[in-house]
Design a protein around this motif. Structure first.
Motif, PDB file in Angstrom:
ATOM      1  N   ILE A   1       0.832  -1.210   0.000  1.00  8.30           N
ATOM      2  CA  ILE A   1       0.000   0.000   0.000  1.00  8.30           C
ATOM      3  C   ILE A   1       0.863   1.256   0.000  1.00  8.30           C
ATOM      4  O   ILE A   1       0.610   2.201  -0.750  1.00  8.30           O
ATOM      5  CB  ILE A   1      -0.950  -0.003   1.217  1.00  8.30           C
ATOM      6  N   LEU A   2       1.889   1.265   0.815  1.00  7.94           N
ATOM      7  CA  LEU A   2       2.722   2.462   0.948  1.00  7.94           C
ATOM      8  C   LEU A   2       3.625   2.693  -0.263  1.00  7.94           C
ATOM      9  O   LEU A   2       4.168   3.789  -0.425  1.00  7.94           O
ATOM     10  CB  LEU A   2       3.561   2.375   2.225  1.00  7.94           C
ATOM     11  N   THR A   3       3.786   1.694  -1.096  1.00  7.21           N
ATOM     12  CA  THR A   3       4.635   1.848  -2.296  1.00  7.21           C
ATOM     13  C   THR A   3       3.816   1.863  -3.590  1.00  7.21           C
ATOM     14  O   THR A   3       4.392   1.870  -4.684  1.00  7.21           O
ATOM     15  CB  THR A   3       5.679   0.715  -2.372  1.00  7.21           C
ATOM     16  N   GLN A   4       2.490   1.864  -3.480  1.00  7.67           N
ATOM     17  CA  GLN A   4       1.654   1.768  -4.686  1.00  7.67           C
ATOM     18  C   GLN A   4       1.829   2.971  -5.613  1.00  7.67           C
ATOM     19  O   GLN A   4       1.804   2.829  -6.839  1.00  7.67           O
ATOM     20  CB  GLN A   4       0.181   1.573  -4.306  1.00  7.67           C
ATOM     21  N   ARG A   5       2.036   4.152  -5.047  1.00  7.62           N
ATOM     22  CA  ARG A   5       2.225   5.331  -5.896  1.00  7.62           C
ATOM     23  C   ARG A   5       3.538   5.242  -6.673  1.00  7.62           C
ATOM     24  O   ARG A   5       3.637   5.739  -7.798  1.00  7.62           O
ATOM     25  CB  ARG A   5       2.174   6.599  -5.048  1.00  7.62           C
ATOM     26  N   ASP A   6       4.549   4.613  -6.073  1.00  6.49           N
ATOM     27  CA  ASP A   6       5.817   4.414  -6.788  1.00  6.49           C
ATOM     28  C   ASP A   6       5.618   3.497  -7.991  1.00  6.49           C
ATOM     29  O   ASP A   6       6.200   3.719  -9.055  1.00  6.49           O
ATOM     30  CB  ASP A   6       6.864   3.807  -5.849  1.00  6.49           C
ATOM     31  N   ARG A   7       4.793   2.464  -7.811  1.00 10.37           N
ATOM     32  CA  ARG A   7       4.561   1.534  -8.925  1.00 10.37           C
ATOM     33  C   ARG A   7       3.728   2.191 -10.031  1.00 10.37           C
ATOM     34  O   ARG A   7       3.830   1.807 -11.197  1.00 10.37           O
ATOM     35  CB  ARG A   7       3.873   0.265  -8.417  1.00 10.37           C
ATOM     36  N   ILE A   8       2.890   3.154  -9.663  1.00  9.30           N
ATOM     37  CA  ILE A   8       2.126   3.887 -10.669  1.00  9.30           C
ATOM     38  C   ILE A   8       3.057   4.748 -11.518  1.00  9.30           C
ATOM     39  O   ILE A   8       2.935   4.822 -12.744  1.00  9.30           O
ATOM     40  CB  ILE A   8       1.055   4.766  -9.995  1.00  9.30           C
ATOM     41  N   LEU A   9       4.025   5.393 -10.873  1.00 14.84           N
ATOM     42  CA  LEU A   9       4.908   6.329 -11.564  1.00 14.84           C
ATOM     43  C   LEU A   9       6.057   5.644 -12.306  1.00 14.84           C
ATOM     44  O   LEU A   9       6.563   6.177 -13.293  1.00 14.84           O
ATOM     45  CB  LEU A   9       5.482   7.336 -10.566  1.00 14.84           C
ATOM     46  N   LYS A  10       6.470   4.473 -11.831  1.00 14.35           N
ATOM     47  CA  LYS A  10       7.654   3.803 -12.388  1.00 14.35           C
ATOM     48  C   LYS A  10       7.603   3.666 -13.914  1.00 14.35           C
ATOM     49  O   LYS A  10       8.565   4.035 -14.608  1.00 14.35           O
ATOM     50  CB  LYS A  10       7.825   2.434 -11.729  1.00 14.35           C
ATOM     51  N   PRO A  11       6.528   3.144 -14.513  1.00 13.79           N
ATOM     52  CA  PRO A  11       6.543   2.969 -15.971  1.00 13.79           C
ATOM     53  C   PRO A  11       6.370   4.264 -16.747  1.00 13.79           C
ATOM     54  O   PRO A  11       6.521   4.267 -17.982  1.00 13.79           O
ATOM     55  CB  PRO A  11       5.349   2.036 -16.211  1.00 13.79           C
ATOM     56  N   LEU A  12       6.052   5.368 -16.057  1.00 12.46           N
ATOM     57  CA  LEU A  12       5.873   6.654 -16.735  1.00 12.46           C
ATOM     58  C   LEU A  12       7.185   7.432 -16.821  1.00 12.46           C
ATOM     59  O   LEU A  12       7.419   8.145 -17.788  1.00 12.46           O
ATOM     60  CB  LEU A  12       4.831   7.501 -16.000  1.00 12.46           C
ATOM     61  N   ARG A  13       8.014   7.287 -15.808  1.00 12.34           N
ATOM     62  CA  ARG A  13       9.250   8.074 -15.730  1.00 12.34           C
ATOM     63  C   ARG A  13      10.401   7.349 -16.419  1.00 12.34           C
ATOM     64  O   ARG A  13      11.380   6.940 -15.794  1.00 12.34           O
ATOM     65  CB  ARG A  13       9.585   8.368 -14.272  1.00 12.34           C
ATOM     66  N   THR A  14      10.268   7.191 -17.715  1.00  8.54           N
ATOM     67  CA  THR A  14      11.294   6.485 -18.482  1.00  8.54           C
ATOM     68  C   THR A  14      12.315   7.435 -19.095  1.00  8.54           C
ATOM     69  O   THR A  14      13.333   6.992 -19.619  1.00  8.54           O
ATOM     70  CB  THR A  14      10.628   5.669 -19.608  1.00  8.54           C
ATOM     71  N   ARG A  15      12.028   8.717 -19.068  1.00  5.83           N
ATOM     72  CA  ARG A  15      12.993   9.720 -19.526  1.00  5.83           C
ATOM     73  C   ARG A  15      13.459  10.493 -18.305  1.00  5.83           C
ATOM     74  O   ARG A  15      12.773  11.371 -17.790  1.00  5.83           O
ATOM     75  CB  ARG A  15      12.356  10.670 -20.544  1.00  5.83           C
ATOM     76  N   VAL A  16      14.618  10.135 -17.807  1.00  2.41           N
ATOM     77  CA  VAL A  16      15.122  10.705 -16.563  1.00  2.41           C
ATOM     78  C   VAL A  16      15.868  11.992 -16.858  1.00  2.41           C
ATOM     79  O   VAL A  16      16.835  12.008 -17.621  1.00  2.41           O
ATOM     80  CB  VAL A  16      16.040   9.708 -15.836  1.00  2.41           C
ATOM     81  N   LEU A  17      15.422  13.099 -16.255  1.00  3.22           N
ATOM     82  CA  LEU A  17      16.081  14.390 -16.439  1.00  3.22           C
ATOM     83  C   LEU A  17      17.249  14.538 -15.477  1.00  3.22           C
ATOM     84  O   LEU A  17      17.201  14.073 -14.339  1.00  3.22           O
ATOM     85  CB  LEU A  17      15.082  15.528 -16.195  1.00  3.22           C
ATOM     86  N   LYS A  18      18.295  15.194 -15.947  1.00  2.00           N
ATOM     87  CA  LYS A  18      19.402  15.497 -15.064  1.00  2.00           C
ATOM     88  C   LYS A  18      18.945  16.538 -14.053  1.00  2.00           C
ATOM     89  O   LYS A  18      18.056  17.344 -14.308  1.00  2.00           O
ATOM     90  CB  LYS A  18      20.591  16.030 -15.860  1.00  2.00           C
ATOM     91  N   GLN A  19      19.589  16.546 -12.909  1.00  2.00           N
ATOM     92  CA  GLN A  19      19.192  17.480 -11.858  1.00  2.00           C
ATOM     93  C   GLN A  19      19.323  18.927 -12.299  1.00  2.00           C
ATOM     94  O   GLN A  19      18.597  19.803 -11.844  1.00  2.00           O
ATOM     95  CB  GLN A  19      20.018  17.240 -10.602  1.00  2.00           C
ATOM     96  N   SER A  20      20.247  19.180 -13.224  1.00  2.00           N
ATOM     97  CA  SER A  20      20.470  20.551 -13.681  1.00  2.00           C
ATOM     98  C   SER A  20      19.380  21.019 -14.632  1.00  2.00           C
ATOM     99  O   SER A  20      19.243  22.206 -14.904  1.00  2.00           O
ATOM    100  CB  SER A  20      21.825  20.657 -14.378  1.00  2.00           C
TER     101      SER A  20
END
Length: 538
Positions: free
Chosen positions: A487-506
């Motif tokens: 339950i506490l990690t369900q939001r991470d599993r929702i976002l995981k397949p969406l965030r496939t283009r990782v932006l640099k911190q800058s």
């Protein structure tokens, strides 16, 4: 004490959950599956086995993965939120392997008859005859779980369409549809605007010369992506929203939902305006249909009045030449293996909480997944199975016949008052309400008040977050140690397949850059003012 033997009919999503539930309570299940593999409706085949409903190649789940998962086996975090049928099959195979379910399934085995034994009133046992490799075999079971589903007999109402026998083109039912290739350059009329009708019409329109989508009544259309890009069901199906839904008048909820959906596209302008209010009838999902209508590839029409040899004449008086008709007219609920069916079910298939036939002397026959949840099927059917096996073992008692009939009649009256009359409507349930109702029968409904005192973080996610199936594994029979973490990690599993283009911190987001520019402009304008003021007052 002898282990009770349970027959499970069908190895689709409901059947797999039933096998698992039997094993949890120490029962011995034997599952009979007439095809050669698990998955039921979700298994795509180019040429389906005889008598087996088919799905089209592009079929994608209408409920998101976190809301669809079995309650003690989350779908992998990298899987998309809305899964294609091939991904669903991968998940079902993983589930079956993880819990060792395959060894309990007899494939290519047809159930011929299910009949009460002569001493049923005392034993509650069933005679079950199956056929495999042309040979019949008889079994005696202490309980039967029917998991054969809704979609086992297509409904093709040719008698309602005058002239169809003279039509020189071809016609099929939507369960025969696989892909749009054979519709290239054709003029097609699709009859029926359920989820299948909308999907098939939209997909065919990419290759057809023209598609006409014929419907007797309008509909309300959802899309899978909701506010902020979140999956629709994870946003709307929360306990907080359900409480608000009970407090607010129905007309206000209808107004809010209809305004929300019309903000995406005005249903009246698209020929889809429904006479019924939003909550009165099942809505449909379609991400593509409005786009196909606005480009003219799909034309919404009234009901077909009659066919000629080459055309369809609609009730609005228009006449269009057509080559192919697709009947997306749904399915008929059927249990051909039940002997003396009339002694078990009435003409409306009346069941207590959509599971137990109330007139049986012994509650040893149960129907799993024979309902239309406004939400995912897997969690509802799984919870039904968990309740059923508790009844089979004697750990849970059903009410008296009169009390069950009273509850059934109250539900019917409520549904007749609130819903438009339709074959599917009589089996419609609100997801959270029904899940809580069945969970209360077996003591697995989460205790929010207690959690707010002892685990505030978890309680907040249960109350404001999506009502995922893991909530029903926190306590009681079948408690799962991993439920809290899931339950506490369900939001991470929702976002995981969406965030496939990782932006640099800058790399700042556009919104961040906007505010940086605003601050710079303010400073640029403010500095000269401060300098002038300093000169004046110095």
């Amino acid at each position: 004490m002898k282990v009770k033997q349970i027959a499970v009919i069908g190895a689709g999503v409901s059947g797999l959950g039933a096998i698992k539930s039997c094993l949890e309570e120490g029962l011995e299940p034997t599952c009979f599956e007439k095809s050669s593999d698990i998955g039921g409706l979700w298994r795509y085949e180019e040429i389906p086995e005889s008598g087996k409903p088919g799905i089209y190649k592009s079929l994608t789940c209408n409920t998101s993965k976190e809301m669809t998962a079995f309650s003690d086996y989350p779908i992998p975090d990298h899987y998309p939120n809305y899964m294609h049928n091939s991904k669903m099959m991968e998940y079902l195979r993983m589930y079956a392997k993880h819990f060792g379910l395959m060894k309990h399934i007899q494939f290519q085995t047809k159930v011929c008859t299910v009949r009460k034994r002569p001493d049923f009133s005392s034993s509650g046992q069933w005679d079950v005859v199956v056929e495999a490799d042309g040979k019949k075999k008889a079994y005696i079971f202490d309980g039967v779980m029917v998991c054969s589903g809704h979609y086992n007999e297509k409904y093709l109402p040719l008698q309602d369409f005058a002239g169809i026998t003279q039509f020189q083109g071809s016609y099929i039912h939507s369960w025969e549809y696989k892909n749009p290739d054979s519709f290239m350059g054709k003029r097609v009329v699709v009859i029926g605007i359920g989820n299948s009708g909308a999907d098939v019409a939209g997909e065919i329109s990419h290759v057809a010369e023209q598609v006409f989508l014929s419907t007797r009544r309008g509909t309300w259309i959802w899309n899978r992506v909701w506010d902020n890009g979140d999956p629709l069901d994870t946003t709307l199906f929360t306990r907080y929203n359900r409480i608000m839904g009970r407090l607010y008048p129905t007309f206000l909820i209808n107004r809010w939902a209809e305004n929300k959906l019309n903000a995406r596209f005005n249903h009246a302008n698209y020929g889809l305006q429904a006479k019924h209010r939003f909550l009165s009838h099942q809505s449909i999902f379609s991400d593509d249909l409005p786009n196909r209508i606005i480009t003219g590839k799909v034309v919404i029409k009234t009901n077909v009045k009659e066919f000629t040899s080459t055309s369809a004449i609609f009730e609005d008086g228009t006449k269009e030449p057509v080559d192919v008709v697709v009947f997306a007219t749904g399915y008929t609920l059927s249990f051909p293996f039940l002997d003396d069916n009339s002694e078990i079910l009435d003409s409306e298939n009346t069941m207590f909480k959509f599971v137990f036939p109330p007139q049986l002397e012994k509650p040893t026959l149960a129907f799993i997944g024979i309902l239309q949840p406004v939400g995912a099927t897997i969690p509802t059917s799984e919870l039904q199975s968990r309740w059923v096996v508790r009844v089979f073992t004697g750990l849970k008692k059903l009410p008296s016949h009169s009390d069950m009939m009273a509850a059934i009649n109250r539900r019917k009256q409520k549904m007749q008052k609130e819903l438009v009359e339709s074959p599917r409507g009589i089996h419609r349930v609100q997801y959270i309400d029904y899940m809580d109702e069945i969970a209360s029968e077996i003591g697995v409904k989460p205790n929010l008040l207690s959690l707010f005192f002892w685990d505030t973080k978890l309680a907040k996610e249960i109350f404001w977050g999506p009502c995922t199936p893991y909530q029903y594994r926190l306590q009681g029979p079948g408690k799962w140690a991993g439920a809290r973490a899931a339950i506490l990690t369900q939001r991470d599993r929702i976002l995981k397949p969406l965030r496939t283009r990782v932006l640099k911190q800058s790399e700042a987001s556009p919104s961040s850059l906007f505010w940086v520019r605003c601050i710079c402009i303010v400073i640029f304008l403010l500095v000269p003012v401060l300098v002038i003021m300093k000169v004046i007052y110095s």
